[in-house]
Design an enzyme around this catalytic site. Structure first.
Site, PDB file in Angstrom:
ATOM      1  N   ARG A  33      37.093 104.074  37.581  1.00 28.81           N
ATOM      2  CA  ARG A  33      37.495 102.775  38.059  1.00 28.81           C
ATOM      3  C   ARG A  33      38.006 103.174  39.460  1.00 28.81           C
ATOM      4  NH1 ARG A  33      35.556 101.553  33.642  1.00 28.81           N
ATOM      5  NH2 ARG A  33      36.655 100.844  31.932  1.00 28.81           N
ATOM      6  N   GLU A 177      40.347  98.828  16.329  1.00 33.60           N
ATOM      7  CA  GLU A 177      39.170  98.368  17.289  1.00 33.60           C
ATOM      8  C   GLU A 177      37.730  98.832  16.939  1.00 33.60           C
ATOM      9  OE1 GLU A 177      39.910  99.686  21.320  1.00 33.60           O
ATOM     10  OE2 GLU A 177      38.229  98.507  22.141  1.00 33.60           O
ATOM     11  N   LYS A 219      41.271  94.377  17.076  1.00 38.27           N
ATOM     12  CA  LYS A 219      40.674  94.384  18.376  1.00 38.27           C
ATOM     13  C   LYS A 219      39.174  94.589  18.443  1.00 38.27           C
ATOM     14  CE  LYS A 219      40.970  96.284  22.890  1.00 38.27           C
ATOM     15  NZ  LYS A 219      42.027  97.053  24.093  1.00 38.27           N
ATOM     16  N   SER A 261      37.439  92.991  26.225  1.00 35.47           N
ATOM     17  CA  SER A 261      36.354  92.158  27.248  1.00 35.47           C
ATOM     18  C   SER A 261      35.330  92.928  27.311  1.00 35.47           C
ATOM     19  CB  SER A 261      37.295  92.146  28.683  1.00 35.47           C
ATOM     20  OG  SER A 261      37.434  93.207  29.202  1.00 35.47           O
ATOM     21  N   GLY A 262      35.068  94.254  27.131  1.00 34.60           N
ATOM     22  CA  GLY A 262      33.868  95.061  26.864  1.00 34.60           C
ATOM     23  C   GLY A 262      32.726  94.951  27.760  1.00 34.60           C
ATOM     24  N   GLY A 263      32.970  94.530  29.161  1.00 35.31           N
ATOM     25  CA  GLY A 263      31.945  94.470  30.038  1.00 35.31           C
ATOM     26  C   GLY A 263      31.811  92.782  30.716  1.00 35.31           C
ATOM     27  N   ARG A 292      39.608  95.729  31.490  1.00 33.19           N
ATOM     28  CA  ARG A 292      38.783  95.529  33.055  1.00 33.19           C
ATOM     29  C   ARG A 292      39.048  94.018  33.387  1.00 33.19           C
ATOM     30  NH1 ARG A 292      33.274  98.143  30.790  1.00 33.19           N
ATOM     31  NH2 ARG A 292      34.601  97.555  29.026  1.00 33.19           N
TER      32      ARG A 292
END
Ligand code: 13P
Length: 337
Positions: A33, A177, A219, A261-263, A292
């Protein structure tokens, strides 16, 4: 804050439009990041960045829990306050990622099994001492030719159940998750199938390991086409298919579902969550646990420079507020201007 049981902790984290800030990037992921903004990933820079987020005015009212990485739960602010206390001061609860990442599943080149059960009990006991009120374990499910295999789904979901049991034994709420990755050219129907099989298996194992569902948070990913898919899905389609999938697999007594959010972009993540809450018709809180999608604008505003600190804090506060509204079904696009 005093809690008398796990269910009170879980309900607090996702109460009334609150969600979770996932700030548990491992050091290699944090480096990735920071590389995008040309900032060196040193221990101090990671601390400064997280201190900036946790002291933003966007925390109170919007964030009920923050997921930390091992390094962060032990860090202090520049002025010497522990980051754990800084989070508590904002009204949020500190949590901790406890899995140890991915290994190949049965020698597979594409399927993985999450590691970390061996010394988990000891580590959980230390994290509880350090102030963690909840924990997170991420299982990763890939979609591709002939996969996910049921064997890989079941092995990952059983590990999640074993983890959840240990976390609860140590007095912490487990976030479970099962992330079906967005990567690939698969259809939204393929994602639905893999997500549904994963969550169904997960709750079967949670039940058989006698995990307290009222003290657990799920999640999941949203049900979307793959990131390289030609297929386009409307906001309504994503929302409707995700709700349908959850209603078929998630027990009513679960206090909260907090999506990753996974992208997805920041706006997509907000828009999809908002639409689901506008549609409604489920018993659990439907909220966010974004990494993210809560941090991207803040990271881009910060650029590692002290003079950008307040702009970065404002950017984070804006996304936190937008996602709060989405978790209440009260967001609209014009609020983004
Ligand atoms: P993203 O929202 O960036 O997917 O991160 C959430 C998370 O904690 C993944 O484990």
């Amino acid at each position: 804050m005093k809690f008398s049981n796990l269910s009170e902790i879980a309900s607090y984290i996702v109460a009334d439009g609150k969600g979770i800030l996932a700030a548990d990037e491992s050091n290699p992921t944090c480096k990735k990041r920071f590389d995008t903004i040309s900032v060196e990933s040193t221990e101090t820079n990671r601390r400064d960045y997280r201190e900036l987020l946790f002291s933003s005015k966007g925390m109170s009212e919007n964030i009920g829990g923050v997921i930390l990485f091992d390094e962060t739960i032990r860090q202090k602010t520049e002025l010497g306050q522990s980051l754990v206390d800084l989070i508590l001061e904002s009204g949020a609860l500190p949590g901790i990622k406890v899995d140890k990442g991915l290994n190949p599943f049965n020698g597979s080149e594409v399927e993985t099994l999450t590691q970390g059960l061996d010394d988990l009990d000891e580590r959980c006991s230390e994290y509880a001492e350090l102030g963690a009120k909840f924990t997170k374990w991420r299982a990763v499910i890939n979609i591709g030719d002939e996969i996910p295999s049921q064997e890989c789904i079941d092995a990952n979901m059983e590990a999640l159940a074993k983890y959840a049991k240990i976390a609860q034994k140590n007095g912490m709420v487990p976030i479970v998750e099962p992330e079906v990755l967005i990567n690939g050219s698969h259809s939204i129907e393929d994602c639905y199938d893999a997500t549904s099989r994963s969550i169904k298996s997960l709750f079967d194992y949670l039940k058989s390991y006698d995990v307290d569902i009222t003290g657990t948070i799920l999640k999941p990913n949203m049900v979307t086409p793959g990131s390289e898919s030609e297929q386009r899905a409307s906001v309504e389609e994503v929302a409707e298919m995700t709700i349908k999938c959850l209603k078929e697999t998630v027990p009513n007594e679960l206090p909260g579902v907090a999506f990753l959010s996974g992208g997805q972009t920041e706006i997509e993540s907000t828009q999809h969550l908002d639409m689901m809450n506008k549609i409604g018709g489920f018993s659990w809180k439907l909220s966010f646990s974004y990494g993210r999608a809560l941090q991207q604008s803040a990271l881009n505003a910060w650029l590692g420079k002290l003079e950008n600190k307040s702009a970065a804090q404002d950017a984070f506060a804006h996304r936190a507020k937008m996602n709060k509204l989405a978790s209440l079904g009260s967001w609209s696009a014009d609020l983004e201007k």
